[in-house]
Design a protein around this motif. Structure first.
Motif, mmCIF file in Angstrom:
data_model
loop_
_atom_site.group_PDB
_atom_site.id
_atom_site.type_symbol
_atom_site.label_atom_id
_atom_site.label_comp_id
_atom_site.label_asym_id
_atom_site.label_seq_id
_atom_site.Cartn_x
_atom_site.Cartn_y
_atom_site.Cartn_z
ATOM 1 N N ASN A 121 0.812 -1.213 0.000
ATOM 2 C CA ASN A 121 0.000 0.000 0.000
ATOM 3 C C ASN A 121 0.852 1.272 0.000
ATOM 4 O O ASN A 121 0.341 2.359 0.193
ATOM 5 C CB ASN A 121 -0.919 -0.001 1.226
ATOM 6 N N GLU A 192 -7.168 -4.290 3.835
ATOM 7 C CA GLU A 192 -8.447 -4.169 4.536
ATOM 8 C C GLU A 192 -9.555 -4.916 3.800
ATOM 9 O O GLU A 192 -10.345 -5.660 4.405
ATOM 10 C CB GLU A 192 -8.843 -2.701 4.696
ATOM 11 N N TYR A 248 0.729 -6.974 12.527
ATOM 12 C CA TYR A 248 1.574 -6.206 11.599
ATOM 13 C C TYR A 248 2.989 -6.144 12.168
ATOM 14 O O TYR A 248 3.203 -5.649 13.274
ATOM 15 C CB TYR A 248 1.006 -4.792 11.440
ATOM 16 N N GLU A 283 2.251 3.293 11.581
ATOM 17 C CA GLU A 283 1.165 4.252 11.359
ATOM 18 C C GLU A 283 0.087 3.656 10.462
ATOM 19 O O GLU A 283 -1.107 3.905 10.661
ATOM 20 C CB GLU A 283 1.730 5.536 10.745
ATOM 21 N N ARG A 284 0.503 2.860 9.506
ATOM 22 C CA ARG A 284 -0.461 2.170 8.642
ATOM 23 C C ARG A 284 -1.295 1.187 9.466
ATOM 24 O O ARG A 284 -2.522 1.119 9.332
ATOM 25 C CB ARG A 284 0.301 1.436 7.538
ATOM 26 N N GLU A 286 -1.900 1.243 12.718
ATOM 27 C CA GLU A 286 -2.777 1.982 13.629
ATOM 28 C C GLU A 286 -3.962 2.584 12.895
ATOM 29 O O GLU A 286 -5.087 2.618 13.418
ATOM 30 C CB GLU A 286 -1.972 3.077 14.337
ATOM 31 N N ALA A 287 -3.741 3.045 11.654
ATOM 32 C CA ALA A 287 -4.835 3.611 10.860
ATOM 33 C C ALA A 287 -5.860 2.541 10.507
ATOM 34 O O ALA A 287 -7.070 2.783 10.551
ATOM 35 C CB ALA A 287 -4.273 4.245 9.590
ATOM 36 N N ILE A 288 -5.395 1.340 10.177
ATOM 37 C CA ILE A 288 -6.321 0.249 9.865
ATOM 38 C C ILE A 288 -7.159 -0.095 11.087
ATOM 39 O O ILE A 288 -8.384 -0.259 11.008
ATOM 40 C CB ILE A 288 -5.552 -1.004 9.387
ATOM 41 N N SER A 290 -7.929 1.783 13.683
ATOM 42 C CA SER A 290 -8.857 2.837 14.095
ATOM 43 C C SER A 290 -10.007 3.032 13.107
ATOM 44 O O SER A 290 -11.099 3.444 13.493
ATOM 45 C CB SER A 290 -8.100 4.155 14.258
ATOM 46 N N ASN A 291 -9.768 2.721 11.838
ATOM 47 C CA ASN A 291 -10.796 2.944 10.813
ATOM 48 C C ASN A 291 -11.661 1.723 10.541
ATOM 49 O O ASN A 291 -12.677 1.822 9.846
ATOM 50 C CB ASN A 291 -10.138 3.384 9.502
ATOM 51 N N ASN A 292 -11.254 0.554 11.057
ATOM 52 C CA ASN A 292 -11.999 -0.673 10.791
ATOM 53 C C ASN A 292 -12.239 -1.414 12.104
ATOM 54 O O ASN A 292 -11.363 -2.147 12.585
ATOM 55 C CB ASN A 292 -11.227 -1.584 9.818
ATOM 56 N N THR A 299 0.317 -5.094 16.570
ATOM 57 C CA THR A 299 1.654 -4.894 16.019
ATOM 58 C C THR A 299 2.667 -5.657 16.872
ATOM 59 O O THR A 299 2.438 -5.915 18.063
ATOM 60 C CB THR A 299 2.054 -3.405 15.989
#
Length: 369
Positions: A121, A192, A248, A283-284, A286-288, A290-292, A299
């Motif tokens: 990604n 995702e 991750y 950061e990738r 953590e973003a996954i 928090s958004n899903n 990690t």
């Protein structure tokens, strides 16, 4: 009549002379247009030509060694080549390779093992050269998994149609269909999309054992895996068990792996950044997370500092090195991180296993199911 023939001959000769003169002038003009090579470029060309000569000579020496070895063993190389051609024509070579692959998958219990995912990604953050390096690392990982005595299911996500990574990989014969036949599945969808869909189908996947997963029970052939690029991500959708976890792998994590869990997919960030993109992987992740809400993701980092003294060497590993460490750790019975790492990393890393870790008795942790 003879005078007429002489005139025709003279005319043809003149035309040929004009053509030759024109071609010569064009070549001269082309040579004049090319800038003269610098001393550095000339040296580089000479080194390249010398390297080609050495390569050719070594190839000939290698062929001669094989010929002499065959003679000493009483083998007929010409007959062997003919037999090989006949086997290829009849498909016997393919059948033999399939049997060997299926035997390794059955012996290694591939469907009950952990999985590995490469998260591609990050292409828009990398240079063309870095993307090319990533595609090479993915190829190395594929080759290692294909030859391993205990192969894994591998998923490469985010390789969209038309992206540079896919363009590089499409140059390889057999991509992506034959790769899927060796449990190496390439998805156009993101991490995702692929795993959110797979996790949502966990409870109903028992009725789809023979339809969703490539190489299920290590018995499917390449032909059954083939499909169009549009539906290859659906054909090789991960068939996960209940309570499956996603972890991750990133050196920035505060969590350290002690062993590997067989109901987990370990994600490797597809990053080749020459140490530019700091904290990009964590950061990738953590973003996954928090958004899903339906895609819980943790990690962790490999236990490198706990086992090794890196001195001045970098701890940044290539994608294929991380994958091979996981593969080797599984092959040695989930017992020896030190042996797995030392067998993978090149000598130039100049790392040394810590003495206290060498002296400790190896615990039989085993892979969790």
């Amino acid at each position: 009549m003879e005078k007429s023939d002489d005139k025709i001959s003279q005319s043809n000769t003149a035309a040929a002379s004009v053509d030759a003169t024109t071609t010569k002038e064009q070549n001269t003009t082309k040579e004049d247009d090319d800038p003269p090579l610098s001393k550095k470029a000339l040296k580089r060309r000479k080194r390249w030509e010398k390297a080609l000569e050495i390569k050719k000579r070594r190839k000939e020496q290698s062929k001669e060694i094989r010929r002499i070895k065959a003679q000493n063993e009483g083998r007929d190389l010409d007959a062997e080549r003919e037999q090989q051609k006949q086997n290829e024509k009849e498909g016997k070579g393919w059948e033999k390779r399939e049997k060997l692959w299926n035997d390794r998958c059955n012996k290694g219990n591939i469907d009950e093992s952990f999985r590995v995912c490469f998260d591609c990604n990050f292409e828009d953050q990398m240079t063309w050269k870095e993307v090319n390096s990533l595609s090479l690392q993915l190829r190395y990982a594929y080759a290692m998994n294909r030859k391993s005595p205990m192969p894994l299911h591998v998923h490469v996500t985010g390789v969209k149609s038309g992206c540079d990574t896919r363009k590089h990989l499409e140059k390889i014969d057999g991509f992506p269909d034959r790769w899927a036949g060796r449990a190496y599945h390439v998805h156009e969808g993101s991490l995702e999309d692929v795993f959110d869909s797979a996790l949502s189908n966990v409870d109903t996947s028992k009725d789809k054992d023979d339809k969703q997963e490539g190489d299920n029970n290590a018995a499917k052939s390449v032909g059954k895996e083939e499909g169009t690029e549009k539906d290859d991500s659906q054909q090789s959708q991960p068939k996960l068990r209940p309570n499956h976890q996603l972890v991750y792998l990133t050196g920035d994590s505060e969590n350290t792996l002690s062993t590997l869990d067989n109901n987990t997919t370990y994600i490797i960030g597809g990053i080749v950044d020459r140490n530019r993109l700091k904290r990009a992987a964590i950061e990738r992740a953590e973003a996954i997370g928090s958004n899903n809400s339906t895609l819980p993701i943790k990690t962790a980092r490999l236990p490198l500092d706990e086992h090794f003294d890196f001195k001045g060497s970098t701890r940044v590993l290539t994608c294929n090195h991380v994958f091979e460490i996981l593969l080797k750790y599984r092959e040695n019975g989930y017992k020896d991180w030190g042996g797995a790492v030392m067998s993978v990393l090149p000598d130039r890393k100049d790392i040394h296993e810590k003495e206290e870790k060498k002296d400790e008795p190896k615990k039989d942790e085993g892979g969790k199911s």
